[in-house]
Design a protein around this motif. Structure first.
Motif, PDB file in Angstrom:
ATOM      1  N   CYS A  29      12.594  10.113  -2.503  1.00 41.47           N
ATOM      2  CA  CYS A  29      11.951   9.777  -2.202  1.00 41.47           C
ATOM      3  C   CYS A  29      10.705   9.324  -3.566  1.00 41.47           C
ATOM      4  CB  CYS A  29      11.535   9.527  -1.315  1.00 41.47           C
ATOM      5  SG  CYS A  29      11.050   7.322  -1.181  1.00 41.47           S
ATOM      6  N   THR A  30      11.232   8.691  -4.826  1.00 40.56           N
ATOM      7  CA  THR A  30      10.295   8.470  -5.628  1.00 40.56           C
ATOM      8  C   THR A  30      10.514   7.221  -6.144  1.00 40.56           C
ATOM      9  OG1 THR A  30       9.598   9.177  -7.928  1.00 40.56           O
ATOM     10  CG2 THR A  30      11.809   9.157  -7.029  1.00 40.56           C
ATOM     11  N   GLY A  31       8.957   7.193  -6.327  1.00 42.62           N
ATOM     12  CA  GLY A  31       9.090   4.693  -6.760  1.00 42.62           C
ATOM     13  C   GLY A  31       8.094   4.093  -6.083  1.00 42.62           C
ATOM     14  N   VAL A  32       8.750   2.671  -6.560  1.00 40.41           N
ATOM     15  CA  VAL A  32       7.684   1.762  -5.927  1.00 40.41           C
ATOM     16  C   VAL A  32       8.352   0.835  -5.276  1.00 40.41           C
ATOM     17  CG1 VAL A  32       5.712  -0.011  -7.043  1.00 40.41           C
ATOM     18  CG2 VAL A  32       6.135   2.374  -8.550  1.00 40.41           C
ATOM     19  N   LEU A  33       7.834   0.672  -4.417  1.00 40.94           N
ATOM     20  CA  LEU A  33       8.507   0.829  -3.005  1.00 40.94           C
ATOM     21  C   LEU A  33       7.952  -0.712  -2.213  1.00 40.94           C
ATOM     22  CD1 LEU A  33       9.799   4.149  -0.649  1.00 40.94           C
ATOM     23  CD2 LEU A  33      10.911   2.739  -3.422  1.00 40.94           C
ATOM     24  N   THR A  34       8.363  -2.026  -1.742  1.00 37.78           N
ATOM     25  CA  THR A  34       8.128  -3.008  -0.962  1.00 37.78           C
ATOM     26  C   THR A  34       8.159  -2.816   0.618  1.00 37.78           C
ATOM     27  OG1 THR A  34       9.981  -4.365  -2.576  1.00 37.78           O
ATOM     28  CG2 THR A  34       8.888  -5.376  -0.161  1.00 37.78           C
ATOM     29  N   HIS A  35       6.788  -2.595   0.659  1.00 32.41           N
ATOM     30  CA  HIS A  35       6.581  -2.410   2.174  1.00 32.41           C
ATOM     31  C   HIS A  35       6.027  -4.822   2.889  1.00 32.41           C
ATOM     32  CE1 HIS A  35       5.795   1.374  -0.128  1.00 32.41           C
ATOM     33  NE2 HIS A  35       5.719   1.688   1.108  1.00 32.41           N
ATOM     34  N   THR A  36       6.060  -4.115   3.630  1.00 38.01           N
ATOM     35  CA  THR A  36       5.552  -5.111   5.268  1.00 38.01           C
ATOM     36  C   THR A  36       4.653  -5.072   5.995  1.00 38.01           C
ATOM     37  OG1 THR A  36       7.174  -4.960   6.457  1.00 38.01           O
ATOM     38  CG2 THR A  36       8.547  -6.299   4.569  1.00 38.01           C
ATOM     39  N   VAL A  37       4.093  -5.923   6.496  1.00 36.39           N
ATOM     40  CA  VAL A  37       3.011  -5.492   6.935  1.00 36.39           C
ATOM     41  C   VAL A  37       3.181  -6.214   8.121  1.00 36.39           C
ATOM     42  CG1 VAL A  37       0.624  -6.580   7.810  1.00 36.39           C
ATOM     43  CG2 VAL A  37       1.046  -6.065   5.473  1.00 36.39           C
ATOM     44  N   ALA A  38       2.861  -5.246   8.924  1.00 29.80           N
ATOM     45  CA  ALA A  38       3.319  -5.823  10.825  1.00 29.80           C
ATOM     46  C   ALA A  38       2.121  -6.408  11.730  1.00 29.80           C
ATOM     47  CB  ALA A  38       3.541  -4.154  11.801  1.00 29.80           C
ATOM     48  N   ASN A  39       1.047  -6.186  11.266  1.00 32.60           N
ATOM     49  CA  ASN A  39       0.565  -6.622  12.340  1.00 32.60           C
ATOM     50  C   ASN A  39      -0.865  -7.282  11.342  1.00 32.60           C
ATOM     51  OD1 ASN A  39      -1.333  -8.107  14.494  1.00 32.60           O
ATOM     52  ND2 ASN A  39      -1.334  -6.308  15.391  1.00 32.60           N
ATOM     53  N   SER A  40      -1.444  -8.665  10.382  1.00 31.28           N
ATOM     54  CA  SER A  40      -1.972  -8.212   9.842  1.00 31.28           C
ATOM     55  C   SER A  40      -3.480  -9.192  10.653  1.00 31.28           C
ATOM     56  CB  SER A  40      -1.670  -9.608   8.795  1.00 31.28           C
ATOM     57  OG  SER A  40      -1.298 -10.972   9.600  1.00 31.28           O
ATOM     58  N   THR A  41      -3.256  -8.778  11.579  1.00 26.34           N
ATOM     59  CA  THR A  41      -4.575  -9.055  12.822  1.00 26.34           C
ATOM     60  C   THR A  41      -5.637  -7.650  12.110  1.00 26.34           C
ATOM     61  OG1 THR A  41      -4.044  -8.484  14.054  1.00 26.34           O
ATOM     62  CG2 THR A  41      -4.083 -11.048  13.456  1.00 26.34           C
ATOM     63  N   VAL A  42      -4.761  -6.792  12.751  1.00 23.55           N
ATOM     64  CA  VAL A  42      -5.949  -5.443  12.071  1.00 23.55           C
ATOM     65  C   VAL A  42      -7.071  -5.736  10.666  1.00 23.55           C
ATOM     66  CG1 VAL A  42      -5.534  -3.025  12.633  1.00 23.55           C
ATOM     67  CG2 VAL A  42      -3.957  -4.013  13.211  1.00 23.55           C
ATOM     68  N   GLU A  43      -8.067  -4.987  10.739  1.00 22.47           N
ATOM     69  CA  GLU A  43      -8.713  -4.953  10.094  1.00 22.47           C
ATOM     70  C   GLU A  43      -8.973  -4.031   8.495  1.00 22.47           C
ATOM     71  OE1 GLU A  43      -9.747  -4.789  12.583  1.00 22.47           O
ATOM     72  OE2 GLU A  43     -11.624  -6.111  13.276  1.00 22.47           O
ATOM     73  N   LEU A  44      -7.588  -2.871   8.593  1.00 23.03           N
ATOM     74  CA  LEU A  44      -6.789  -2.222   8.044  1.00 23.03           C
ATOM     75  C   LEU A  44      -6.034  -2.603   6.775  1.00 23.03           C
ATOM     76  CD1 LEU A  44      -7.699   0.746   7.082  1.00 23.03           C
ATOM     77  CD2 LEU A  44      -5.235   1.317   7.889  1.00 23.03           C
ATOM     78  N   VAL A  45      -5.111  -3.561   7.025  1.00 24.66           N
ATOM     79  CA  VAL A  45      -4.180  -4.420   5.935  1.00 24.66           C
ATOM     80  C   VAL A  45      -4.856  -5.628   6.236  1.00 24.66           C
ATOM     81  CG1 VAL A  45      -2.479  -3.306   6.310  1.00 24.66           C
ATOM     82  CG2 VAL A  45      -2.848  -4.612   8.588  1.00 24.66           C
ATOM     83  N   ARG A  46      -6.085  -6.649   6.912  1.00 25.58           N
ATOM     84  CA  ARG A  46      -7.003  -7.180   6.278  1.00 25.58           C
ATOM     85  C   ARG A  46      -7.066  -7.731   4.823  1.00 25.58           C
ATOM     86  NH1 ARG A  46     -12.060  -8.956   9.322  1.00 25.58           N
ATOM     87  NH2 ARG A  46     -10.191  -9.196  11.146  1.00 25.58           N
ATOM     88  N   GLY A  47      -6.668  -8.578   4.456  1.00 21.51           N
ATOM     89  CA  GLY A  47      -6.014  -9.976   3.000  1.00 21.51           C
ATOM     90  C   GLY A  47      -5.018  -9.101   2.683  1.00 21.51           C
ATOM     91  N   PHE A  48      -3.793  -8.482   2.947  1.00 22.21           N
ATOM     92  CA  PHE A  48      -2.514  -8.294   2.465  1.00 22.21           C
ATOM     93  C   PHE A  48      -1.860  -9.086   2.131  1.00 22.21           C
ATOM     94  CE2 PHE A  48      -3.825  -4.057   2.075  1.00 22.21           C
ATOM     95  CZ  PHE A  48      -3.819  -2.773   2.740  1.00 22.21           C
ATOM     96  N   ASP A  49      -1.002  -8.964   1.323  1.00 20.85           N
ATOM     97  CA  ASP A  49       0.480  -9.533   1.511  1.00 20.85           C
ATOM     98  C   ASP A  49       1.045  -9.035   2.448  1.00 20.85           C
ATOM     99  OD1 ASP A  49      -0.737 -11.033  -0.623  1.00 20.85           O
ATOM    100  OD2 ASP A  49      -0.392  -9.612  -1.955  1.00 20.85           O
ATOM    101  N   GLU A  50       2.465 -10.328   2.331  1.00 19.52           N
ATOM    102  CA  GLU A  50       2.780  -9.799   3.829  1.00 19.52           C
ATOM    103  C   GLU A  50       4.701  -9.014   3.080  1.00 19.52           C
ATOM    104  OE1 GLU A  50       5.074 -13.271   5.640  1.00 19.52           O
ATOM    105  OE2 GLU A  50       2.877 -14.005   5.985  1.00 19.52           O
ATOM    106  N   GLU A  51       4.091  -8.957   2.048  1.00 20.68           N
ATOM    107  CA  GLU A  51       4.849  -7.801   0.817  1.00 20.68           C
ATOM    108  C   GLU A  51       4.062  -7.889  -0.033  1.00 20.68           C
ATOM    109  OE1 GLU A  51       9.641  -9.004   2.091  1.00 20.68           O
ATOM    110  OE2 GLU A  51       8.814  -9.649  -0.353  1.00 20.68           O
ATOM    111  N   PHE A  52       4.122  -6.385   0.107  1.00 21.63           N
ATOM    112  CA  PHE A  52       3.421  -5.422  -1.487  1.00 21.63           C
ATOM    113  C   PHE A  52       3.985  -4.244  -1.742  1.00 21.63           C
ATOM    114  CE2 PHE A  52       1.730  -3.659   2.608  1.00 21.63           C
ATOM    115  CZ  PHE A  52       1.053  -2.753   2.340  1.00 21.63           C
ATOM    116  N   LEU A  53       3.218  -3.804  -2.426  1.00 18.71           N
ATOM    117  CA  LEU A  53       4.155  -2.759  -3.509  1.00 18.71           C
ATOM    118  C   LEU A  53       3.287  -1.763  -3.247  1.00 18.71           C
ATOM    119  CD1 LEU A  53       5.563  -4.755  -7.012  1.00 18.71           C
ATOM    120  CD2 LEU A  53       7.088  -4.097  -4.345  1.00 18.71           C
ATOM    121  N   ALA A  54       4.074  -0.054  -3.121  1.00 18.20           N
ATOM    122  CA  ALA A  54       3.192   0.903  -3.112  1.00 18.20           C
ATOM    123  C   ALA A  54       3.803   2.567  -3.785  1.00 18.20           C
ATOM    124  CB  ALA A  54       3.090   0.963  -2.312  1.00 18.20           C
TER     125      ALA A  54
END
Length: 302
Positions: A164-189
């Motif tokens: 698995c190598t590359g820049v993948l698209t991710h979704t956020v399951a629960n945006s109310t959790v502080e660790l992902v606060r401010g994340f877009d609903e989809e983001f790359l990593a």
């Protein structure tokens, strides 16, 4: 506030050019402030590169951070000079009597081995056990995320059909959790690994929260419900060129690596890739430092 690092650390020059707010130890001691003490267990072969990547993200915070680098005593690194290790690193024996506000454990190129086959596994397990009572929160990256899932929760890894190598698209399951606060609903990593973990297994464990996955349900960000452990299976800390360097390195070795997915412009390895995950890298580290380290750690350890 700045991150405090030694004057001679090679990463310093790069970070200064990027206008990262730095402070040396001499100046830090003149300020009447309690810095966050973060210990970084650096298992990556290119230690100087990893130092720069992590310090860049730790330095982009309103909090003053002091970083301590740790290397394993039971494994001899062949890709970094001993003088660098002696000058800037410590071993667990040197710091086990201390307490730290946060810890980062990096990835390592050992994922094709079982955990017990890794020559420093016993030492790392000792560090992870010690961290339960001596560290407020631990951030595990890539292989270290799999190691934490295995050691703390008994969740194993499995070999993927292909790297698995590359820049993948991710979704956020629960945006109310502080660790992902401010994340877009989809983001790359970025990802760079040969093994994976089961999203269904993680969801079935009531000690864990699966906060983000790829579109193929490959787990990415996992948080323990007691907020002691953050596990990130990819590499948000990577520079724009890290995957390219890995690809060209393998090509030069005579291997036939796959071109990293969704990475090179026009899928052409001759073109310069862009960093399209930088903002979420900074956001993840800032959220971790603020909500899981700073707001949870005691002002003075007893």
């Amino acid at each position: 506030m700045p991150i405090t690092i030694p004057k001679q650390l090679p990463a310093r020059h790069i970070l200064e050019q990027e206008n990262i707010f730095l402070m040396d130890t001499d100046r830090a001691t003149t300020q009447d402030i309690r810095p966050l003490n973060i210990v970084i267990v650096n298992l990556m072969p290119e230690k100087e590169r990893t130092e720069t990547q992590l310090l860049r993200l730790l330095g982009n915070s309103p909090l003053q951070v002091t970083a301590t680098f740790l290397h394993t005593a039971t494994h001899e690194s062949k890709t970094v000079s001993q003088s660098h290790l002696h000058q800037f690193y410590q071993t667990f024996a040197n710091i086990k009597h201390k307490r730290f506000d946060g810890m980062i454990i990096t990835g390592a190129p050992v994922e094709m081995l079982s955990f017990e086959e890794v020559d420093y596994w016993e030492e790392l397990a000792t560090i992870m056990e010690w961290a339960k009572t001596n560290v407020t929160s631990v951030l595990h990256i890539c292989w270290a995320a799999q190691a934490a899932l295995y050691y703390h929760y008994g969740i194993g890894k499995f070999e993927l059909p292909a790297k698995c190598t590359g820049v993948l698209t991710h979704t956020v399951a629960n945006s109310t959790v502080e660790l992902v606060r401010g994340f877009d609903e989809e983001f790359l990593a970025p990802h760079s690994r040969y093994t994976g973990t089961s999203g269904d297994t993680i969801r079935a464990d009531d000690r864990l929260l699966l906060l983000s996955s790829t579109k193929d349900d490959d787990p990415f960000i996992i948080l323990s419900r007691d907020e002691k452990h953050v596990m990130v299976t990819g590499h948000l800390e990577y520079d724009h060129s890290t995957l390219a360097d890995e690809y060209h390195r393998d090509r030069n070795k005579g291997l036939d690596p796959s071109i990293p997915t969704n990475y090179f412009p026009n899928n052409d390895p001759k073109e310069k890739p862009l960093n399209r995950w930088r903002s979420h890298a900074h956001l993840l580290f800032s959220n971790w430092l603020n909500y899981y380290v700073y707001q949870e750690t005691p002002y003075q350890w007893e």
